[in-house]
Scaffold this motif. Structure first.
Motif, short mmCIF file in Angstrom:
data_model
loop_
_atom_site.label_atom_id
_atom_site.label_comp_id
_atom_site.label_asym_id
_atom_site.label_seq_id
_atom_site.Cartn_x
_atom_site.Cartn_y
_atom_site.Cartn_z
N ASP A 41 0.90 -1.31 -0.04
CA ASP A 41 0.04 0.05 0.06
C ASP A 41 0.66 1.17 -0.11
OD1 ASP A 41 -2.78 1.18 0.39
OD2 ASP A 41 -1.59 2.14 1.83
N ALA A 42 0.50 2.28 -0.85
CA ALA A 42 1.17 3.56 -1.14
C ALA A 42 1.48 4.23 0.39
CB ALA A 42 0.95 4.20 -2.25
N VAL A 43 0.41 4.04 1.11
CA VAL A 43 0.58 5.06 2.35
C VAL A 43 0.83 4.10 3.36
CG1 VAL A 43 -0.99 6.25 3.85
CG2 VAL A 43 -1.57 6.70 1.45
N GLY A 44 0.57 3.00 3.71
CA GLY A 44 0.89 2.31 4.82
C GLY A 44 2.20 2.05 5.01
N SER A 45 2.80 1.56 3.47
CA SER A 45 4.45 1.33 3.43
C SER A 45 5.10 2.49 2.90
CB SER A 45 4.56 0.18 2.49
OG SER A 45 3.88 -0.89 2.91
N GLN A 46 4.70 3.69 3.25
CA GLN A 46 5.68 4.70 2.79
C GLN A 46 6.90 4.88 3.15
OE1 GLN A 46 4.03 8.59 4.09
NE2 GLN A 46 2.49 7.63 5.53
N THR A 47 7.14 4.37 4.56
CA THR A 47 8.47 4.45 4.97
C THR A 47 9.32 3.37 4.13
OG1 THR A 47 7.86 4.98 7.43
CG2 THR A 47 10.00 3.84 7.16
N PHE A 48 8.74 2.11 3.93
CA PHE A 48 9.38 1.20 3.26
C PHE A 48 10.02 1.89 1.74
CE2 PHE A 48 9.70 -1.83 -0.43
CZ PHE A 48 10.50 -2.88 0.35
N PHE A 49 9.11 2.38 1.20
CA PHE A 49 9.55 2.85 -0.30
C PHE A 49 10.64 3.91 -0.14
CE2 PHE A 49 5.12 1.73 -1.13
CZ PHE A 49 5.51 0.74 -2.08
N ARG A 50 10.82 4.52 1.05
CA ARG A 50 12.16 5.39 1.40
C ARG A 50 13.50 4.77 1.95
NH1 ARG A 50 7.94 8.76 3.37
NH2 ARG A 50 8.77 8.49 5.56
N SER A 51 13.23 3.41 1.96
CA SER A 51 14.27 2.87 3.02
C SER A 51 15.24 1.93 1.85
CB SER A 51 13.51 1.76 3.94
OG SER A 51 13.21 0.59 2.98
N HIS A 52 16.07 1.31 2.78
CA HIS A 52 17.24 0.64 1.85
C HIS A 52 16.66 -0.64 1.45
CE1 HIS A 52 16.93 -1.26 6.14
NE2 HIS A 52 17.25 -2.17 5.54
N LEU A 53 15.51 -1.24 2.22
CA LEU A 53 14.97 -2.33 1.57
C LEU A 53 14.31 -2.11 0.09
CD1 LEU A 53 13.10 -3.93 4.63
CD2 LEU A 53 15.45 -4.62 3.81
N SER A 54 13.72 -1.06 0.06
CA SER A 54 13.35 -0.69 -1.32
C SER A 54 14.24 -0.89 -2.49
CB SER A 54 12.43 0.50 -1.26
OG SER A 54 12.14 0.92 -2.70
N ARG A 55 15.45 -0.14 -2.14
CA ARG A 55 16.54 -0.15 -2.99
C ARG A 55 17.17 -1.41 -3.21
NH1 ARG A 55 17.17 4.70 0.11
NH2 ARG A 55 18.71 3.61 1.78
N LEU A 56 17.29 -2.15 -2.15
CA LEU A 56 17.95 -3.66 -2.21
C LEU A 56 16.98 -4.48 -3.16
CD1 LEU A 56 19.79 -5.90 -1.37
CD2 LEU A 56 18.03 -6.32 0.58
N LEU A 57 15.70 -4.20 -2.98
CA LEU A 57 14.75 -5.12 -4.05
C LEU A 57 14.77 -4.81 -5.53
CD1 LEU A 57 11.62 -5.82 -1.94
CD2 LEU A 57 13.77 -7.16 -1.99
N ARG A 58 14.58 -3.37 -5.66
CA ARG A 58 14.94 -2.88 -7.00
C ARG A 58 16.37 -3.04 -7.50
NH1 ARG A 58 10.14 -0.22 -7.73
NH2 ARG A 58 9.31 0.91 -5.67
N LYS A 59 17.40 -3.09 -6.85
CA LYS A 59 18.73 -3.23 -7.25
C LYS A 59 18.65 -5.07 -7.94
CE LYS A 59 23.55 -4.16 -5.54
NZ LYS A 59 24.29 -4.27 -4.58
N HIS A 60 18.07 -5.71 -7.54
CA HIS A 60 17.88 -7.03 -7.83
C HIS A 60 16.71 -7.32 -8.62
CE1 HIS A 60 20.87 -7.54 -4.36
NE2 HIS A 60 21.11 -8.50 -5.01
N GLN A 61 16.21 -6.20 -9.23
CA GLN A 61 14.93 -6.21 -10.14
C GLN A 61 13.92 -7.10 -9.84
OE1 GLN A 61 17.42 -7.97 -13.83
NE2 GLN A 61 17.62 -5.74 -14.39
N ILE A 62 13.76 -6.95 -8.44
CA ILE A 62 12.39 -7.39 -7.87
C ILE A 62 11.24 -6.31 -8.15
CG2 ILE A 62 11.43 -8.32 -5.84
CD1 ILE A 62 14.00 -9.60 -5.29
#
Length: 492
Positions: free
Chosen positions: A190-211
């Motif tokens: 969810d765009a609002v519930g997980s807004q902290t995630f989308f700014r976090s290192h976890l988001s960058r990690l997953l995108r780095k591995h093309q997830i």
């Protein structure tokens, strides 16, 4: 000074004219939007609440109604949904063929409930499943990680909140390992519930591995394209290879690090781990919403599901603003009115509205043992007082209310006569019942329901029963605040 006097008179006249135009402009808008509220035929409580807001708050009330008054999902989403309707109609046809037809042998209201859900969503009640309830956050995380590590085809995740920190990060590491093995991983948050995630290192990690990680119900700047700002994806679910599924109240969080500054303690949740044919149905729900949010074309319903009427029979019951109006509320009412002996309800947010509150009072007065298990402290001032506005009449009808005092009890379930249970993400408030995208499992199985009942009885042991006489002695100030919140409870 005549010129100055004339200027002052002109300014006064202009101010008077602007004031008059503002008054008549607001009057005209109130008339227009009052008519719209009436013609939309919202639940009566919601309609009256909106009328009060429109009258009491000039212009602001109209703005609030435009943003939050109707269940409009946005033009882009509507177009995508319409383009996928043919595949959904096929799912509904498959559901008719798979539906178990002998559920009254489990509970007297079982078949009627299953038939209603089938007619609403097209999703059948199917047997041959096993359910394990995980009631500790650490156990849940480690079980999820273990299943991701066993994945060979795909991992589908959908959560309202993924909050970085602690054990929650282990899920991201497991997804990266799966991706490196060639497993397809998809994450929808969810765009609002997980807004902290989308700014976090976890988001960058997953995108780095093309997830791929997509935002469900994204927030935009143009309301008529976005739809309502507060329509949220509140689901918590995961599917591995169409063989193992998870559904429940557990967000991807480590309770030790989540909202510890709000004075409610650690969040207490339960997650169901499911194996069996119903997992493919749950995965079909995931794929449907993924296709809408991502603009993809994943197939919805594998042809490998076979009819099965053995235990445990499960029916997936997705609900939200795109499903028939009040569908999960009607299912709950059907179950409550079919109860003969006992109703157990666990929910963190209890703002039931008049219809559900009345159903519980009627059940108690006809001799059904009705128990509500609620957290003593919740993380919302509005919900806290709106919830308490229902207590007195429920207590007078004989409903028992237990206040859990060991943290924020976040589990959501309803147990009927020890034979039938609802379990998932739906809270007992009108936002959850009517507005949010939710997922509920309806379990037609006494053995599974009894296991869940043991967990609920553990909550009761850690709770304080609310005394009806003591409750009536609360202060006038508290009563007043509760009654004010009660007026707006259909919108909370």
């Amino acid at each position: 000074m005549p010129a100055l006097d004339n200027l002052q008179m002109d300014i006064a006249f202009l101010a008077s004219l602007i004031g008059l135009l503002l008054v008549w402009g607001n009057f005209l808008l109130v008339i227009i939007f009052t008519g719209r509220v009436i013609m939309k035929r919202l639940p009566v409580g919601a309609s009256l609440s909106w009328l009060i807001i429109l009258l009491l708050f000039p212009y602001v009330g109209v703005g609030l109604y435009i943003l939050f008054g109707e269940r409009y999902l946005g033009s882009k989403r509507r177009r995508r949904q319409e383009s996928l309707l043919s595949s959904y109609q096929q799912v509904k046809m498959d559901g008719e063929a798979l539906q178990v037809r002998l559920l009254d042998r489990i509970h007297n209201g079982g078949q009627a409930l299953a038939n209603y859900e089938l007619s609403t969503t097209g999703l059948p009640a199917i047997g041959g499943n096993t359910i394990q309830f995980l009631s500790h956050a650490e156990d849940t995380i480690h079980a999820m990680v273990a299943d991701i590590d066993r994945a060979t085809e795909y991992c589908h995740l959908e959560f309202y909140i993924w909050h970085p920190g602690g054990n929650a990060d282990l899920v991201a590491d497991a997804l990266v390992r799966a991706k490196e093995r060639g497993v397809v991983c998809r994450v929808m948050l969810d765009a609002v519930g997980s807004q902290t995630f989308f700014r976090s290192h976890l988001s960058r990690l997953l995108r780095k591995h093309q997830i791929p990680v997509i935002k469900a119900c994204p927030i935009g700047f143009i309301p008529w394209r976005l739809a309502r700002y507060d329509l949220r994806n509140h689901r918590k679910m995961m599917v591995i290879d169409g063989k193992v599924g998870y559904i429940g109240s557990f967000n991807l969080i480590d309770p030790r690090y989540f909202k510890q500054d709000q004075g409610v303690g650690e969040w207490i949740d339960v997650m169901a781990r499911i194996e069996g044919p119903s997992v493919r149905v749950i995965d079909g729900v995931y794929r449907w919403y993924w296709n809408i949010e991502a603009g993809d074309r994943l197939p919805l319903s594998p042809a490998t599901i076979e009819p099965n009427d053995s235990a445990a029979v499960i029916q997936a019951a997705p609900s939200g603003p795109d499903v028939e109006k009040e569908s999960i509320l009607n299912s709950l009412l059907q179950a409550i009115y079919s109860a003969k002996h006992e109703i157990l309800i666990v929910t963190p947010y209890f703002v039931p509205g008049e219809v559900l509150s009345q159903a519980l009072r009627i059940a108690a007065r006809r001799g059904v043992k009705v128990s509500l298990i609620l957290p003593k402290r919740v993380d919302s001032f509005l919900v806290r007082y709106a919830s308490r506005s229902y207590f007195e009449e429920l207590l007078q009808a004989g409903v028992r209310i237990f206040q859990y005092d060991q943290g924020l009890l976040h589990t959501k379930c309803v147990l009927i006569d020890g034979k039938l249970s609802f379990f998932g993400t739906v809270n007992m408030d009108l936002r959850s019942l009517w507005l949010n995208f939710e997922m509920t499992l309806i379990v037609y199985d006494s053995q599974t329901t009894e296991v869940l009942k043991e967990i609920v009885e553990g909550y009761i042991q850690d709770s304080i029963p609310l005394d009806a006489e003591a409750w009536e002695q609360r202060s006038l100030r508290k009563r007043f605040v509760e009654n004010v919140m009660h007026l707006f409870s259909p919108l909370i």
